[in-house]
Design an enzyme around this catalytic site. Structure first.
Site, short mmCIF file in Angstrom:
data_model
loop_
_atom_site.label_atom_id
_atom_site.label_comp_id
_atom_site.label_asym_id
_atom_site.label_seq_id
_atom_site.Cartn_x
_atom_site.Cartn_y
_atom_site.Cartn_z
N LYS A 140 2.51 -1.41 -8.11
CA LYS A 140 3.87 -1.16 -8.61
C LYS A 140 4.92 -1.80 -7.71
CE LYS A 140 6.81 1.22 -11.24
NZ LYS A 140 6.95 0.49 -12.52
N GLU A 177 9.44 -10.71 -21.77
CA GLU A 177 9.03 -9.38 -21.31
C GLU A 177 7.87 -8.85 -22.17
OE1 GLU A 177 9.28 -7.66 -18.86
OE2 GLU A 177 8.82 -5.63 -19.48
N ASN A 202 1.35 -0.11 5.96
CA ASN A 202 1.75 -0.83 4.76
C ASN A 202 2.59 -2.02 5.21
OD1 ASN A 202 2.78 -1.66 2.26
ND2 ASN A 202 4.40 -0.13 2.30
N GLY A 203 2.26 -3.22 4.72
CA GLY A 203 3.02 -4.41 5.10
C GLY A 203 2.09 -5.49 5.60
N TRP A 208 -3.82 -1.83 -1.35
CA TRP A 208 -3.83 -2.95 -2.29
C TRP A 208 -4.00 -4.17 -1.41
CZ3 TRP A 208 -1.03 -7.36 -3.59
CH2 TRP A 208 -1.18 -7.83 -4.90
N GLU A 244 -0.28 -8.16 -18.95
CA GLU A 244 -0.47 -7.30 -17.77
C GLU A 244 -1.41 -6.13 -18.05
OE1 GLU A 244 3.33 -5.67 -16.78
OE2 GLU A 244 2.69 -4.90 -14.85
N ARG A 303 1.15 2.49 -6.03
CA ARG A 303 1.49 1.44 -5.06
C ARG A 303 0.29 0.56 -4.71
NH1 ARG A 303 6.26 2.11 -2.45
NH2 ARG A 303 5.57 0.75 -0.80
N LYS A 337 4.27 -7.87 -20.53
CA LYS A 337 3.70 -6.53 -20.65
C LYS A 337 2.32 -6.63 -21.30
CE LYS A 337 5.70 -4.72 -18.86
NZ LYS A 337 6.81 -4.45 -17.98
N CYS A 390 0.85 -1.17 0.00
CA CYS A 390 0.00 0.00 0.00
C CYS A 390 0.89 1.23 0.00
CB CYS A 390 -0.87 -0.01 1.23
SG CYS A 390 -1.60 -1.62 1.51
#
Ligand code: F6R
Length: 604
Positions: free
Chosen positions: A599, A479, A100-101, A74, A486, A27, A483, A2
């Site tokens: 992110k 990659e 956050n965590g 998140w 995603e 985030r 992408k 978060c």
């Protein structure tokens, strides 16, 4: 994963916290909330949804305040609902916390608190924190002591900021999740990341694990858990607020794709001399890697693909190389004395990568963080840090940082091979460095001339999208597919060209687009496998510097400028980034904030 932001002494705390939350939205973004203190009590607004939902009448009724905390979430514990959104409060409503965590021992703490009569209104691990503080306040401890006592009880990873009704102090703590203090003449900020408050100040203190902060409008104190003062340096960040804004683009992702020439110029500035030819990695003069025989890379996602690129170069130079997805790293280092473990991580905060880095450190292997973020946890915990200098990246999909990681790894690989025993040097080093110096202009040309938008339209709505490449183009194929899936939510897979026929070919049906990359030298496997896929109805989009070379096997061509074969993947990748971007745009996807993603992934 978060984002948290807090301010004291700001003219308008509501506005400042909302600005910070918008800057931190990358985030996490499934719910958000804000709490402010105006001397007469705490006022809180929170809800599931995007940060933009924290606007208009929802926050207009908040009082004028100079102290506030905010959170963008998140979800890790409990779905995104209004109740699960932060800030979480104590039963009296006097304590508000953003976190956050992950609190690893929250179940035991919750049971203990329920036994004391505390009722929980959310499914989050965070809610134990305000209740614990409340409990210790009721025991007669003051705010500082109650906060410290609470932090001592927490296991796991956390960055916390807390407000207590009637106090103009924000208390905060850090253990395993990032937390930075911003200093301004008459205000202080606390946030998960610098961009949160960059438009207010560029003077920062990167907190360390175990730090406990108390900050009011006139003073800042940083102590350890026992209350002993600790000294932390004040750094000045050289990122500008413009770099973190959208700059007129519809999406950060397109802005960041288009800023790759500038990012790469920064990455190589002062580091290459094509005439000598020589590489100067300021932090690593010649001889820095003497004695190294083995190199392990640990990384996740896009950074893992960049690591594969660097690993291939070292493997071809004759070193013993291993590349692990950080979440699968075993920590087995047979010869730690001669092993270099490189953690490749844009943010420097990815929990899986930090876990692998710590496992490597425990073996006494030498560790190096290859990262974009100065002061990040990886940079501070590894023995050494090598910066990719890409500037802030806000879009969730990594773009310019992949390019800068790859180029930094190309330079690092060369330094390592020159330092080890027996030392070797590329016989084409001058050519490689000349090509590197032209790369920013060539990327500019790709971006200016790309037909990616038209091709995206032509291939919209297909069932699957495949990406293939050989040697250094294999990680680029992986990659490209990452992408694509995603941000478009369409099915996409990347393969080594030669692997296609070992199973995946069964998925190729008439009309399946296969993006095949050619570097002009190592093309045979890609050519034969693309031809085979085409015979099964696939439509081949060749990415190449020469249309003649692919005449026999391609339906469409995305042209890239001619370059050194070890760099062509960077130009091909820019074409693939644009294909993903324009396809996602056609599908009206939330490009900068793909569903379920964040992110910075700070949980394992
Ligand atoms: C994909 C993406 C992720 C990250 C991964 C590692 O576009 O951005 O796959 O690459 O989460 O993040 P860092 O590099 O910050 O460790």
């Amino acid at each position: 994963m978060c984002g948290i932001i807090a301010c004291v002494g700001a003219d308008d705390a509501v506005d400042t916290v909302l600005t910070g939350l918008n800057n931190l939205e990358y985030r996490g973004y499934d719910s958000a909330g804000i709490a402010v203190q105006n001397g007469r009590g705490l006022a809180i607004r929170k809800r599931a949804g995007e940060i933009s939902d924290l606007s208009g009448s929802f926050v207009e009724s908040l009082p004028q305040a100079t102290v506030g905390i905010g959170h963008t979430r998140w979800s890790t514990h409990g779905p995104p609902t209004d109740d699960n959104a932060h800030p979480h409060t104590s039963r009296s409503g006097d304590v508000a916390v953003v976190h956050n965590g992950v609190i690893a021992n929250y179940a035991a703490l919750r049971e203990e608190l329920e036994g004391l009569g505390y009722e929980f209104t959310s499914e989050t691990d965070t809610e134990v924190i305000p209740h614990l503080v409340d409990r210790y306040l009721e025991d007669g401890l003051d705010g500082d002591a109650a906060f410290r006592r609470t932090v001592e009880r927490l296991e796991g990873s956390y960055a916390i900021a807390m407000l207590i009704e009637g106090e103009n102090t924000i208390r905060a703590a850090r253990q395993g999740s990032p937390l930075v203090v911003g200093l301004h003449d008459d205000a202080y900020y606390l946030a998960s990341d610098v961009p949160a408050f960059l438009e207010f100040t560029d003077r920062v203190i990167y907190l360390e694990d175990g730090d406990v902060v108390a900050v009011d409008p006139t003073s800042l104190s940083i102590t350890d858990l026992d209350g002993e003062p600790v000294e932390r340096d004040v750094d000045t960040v050289d990122w500008s607020p413009e770099e973190t804004g959208k700059g007129g683009y519809d999406h950060y992702m397109l802005k960041e794709i288009e800023s790759q020439p500038e990012a790469l110029s920064n990455t190589i500035r002062g580091r290459i001399d094509p005439d000598e030819p020589a590489i100067t990695l300021e932090e690593f003069p010649p001889g820095s890697f003497e004695g190294i025989t083995d190199v392990h890379f640990v990384a996740c996602g896009t950074s893992y693909h960049a690591a594969l690129y660097g690993a291939r170069l070292l493997d071809e130079a004759g070193l013993r190389v291993r590349t692990s997805r950080a979440s699968e790293y075993t920590g087995s280092v047979p010869d730690p004395e001669h092993t270099l473990v490189v953690a490749v991580t844009q943010s420097g905060e990815t929990a899986d990568t930090l876990g692998a880095l710590r496992a490597a450190k425990a073996t006494d292997a030498r560790t190096l963080a290859l990262t974009n973020v100065v002061g990040s946890t990886a940079a501070r915990e590894a023995d050494d840090a090598l910066y990719i200098r890409a500037g802030p990246e806000i879009g969730v999909a990594a773009t310019k940082t992949f390019s800068s990681q790859v180029v930094t790894l190309v330079l690092l690989a060369e330094r390592v091979r020159q330092d080890v025993e027996p030392a070797t040097e590329r016989d084409d080093l001058g050519a490689l460095l000349r090509a590197l110096s032209q790369l920013p202009d060539q990327l500019e040309e790709v971006i200016r001339t790309s037909r990616a938008e038209a091709l995206s339209r032509a291939y919209e709505g297909r069932e699957s999208y495949f990406f293939i490449g050989h040697r250094l183009l294999h990680p680029v194929a992986l990659e490209g597919a990452l992408k694509f899936k995603e941000i478009t939510y369409e099915h996409a897979e990347g393969f080594a060209s030669g692997e296609l026929k070992h199973g995946p070919l069964a998925l190729v049906t008439p009309g399946t687009p296969v993006f095949a990359m050619f570097d002009g030298v190592h093309d045979e496997k890609t050519r034969t496998n693309a031809t085979e896929a085409r015979a099964r109805g696939a439509e081949i989009v060749a990415i190449t510097a020469s249309e003649q070379r692919v005449e026999e096997c391609a339906d469409e061509v995305l042209v890239i400028p001619d370059t050194h074969p070890d760099l062509s993947g960077l130009l091909s990748n820019a074409q693939l980034q644009l294909v993903s971007y324009y396809t996602a745009r056609l599908l009206d996807r939330p490009i900068d904030k793909p569903r379920n993603l964040a992110k910075s992934v700070t949980v394992e």
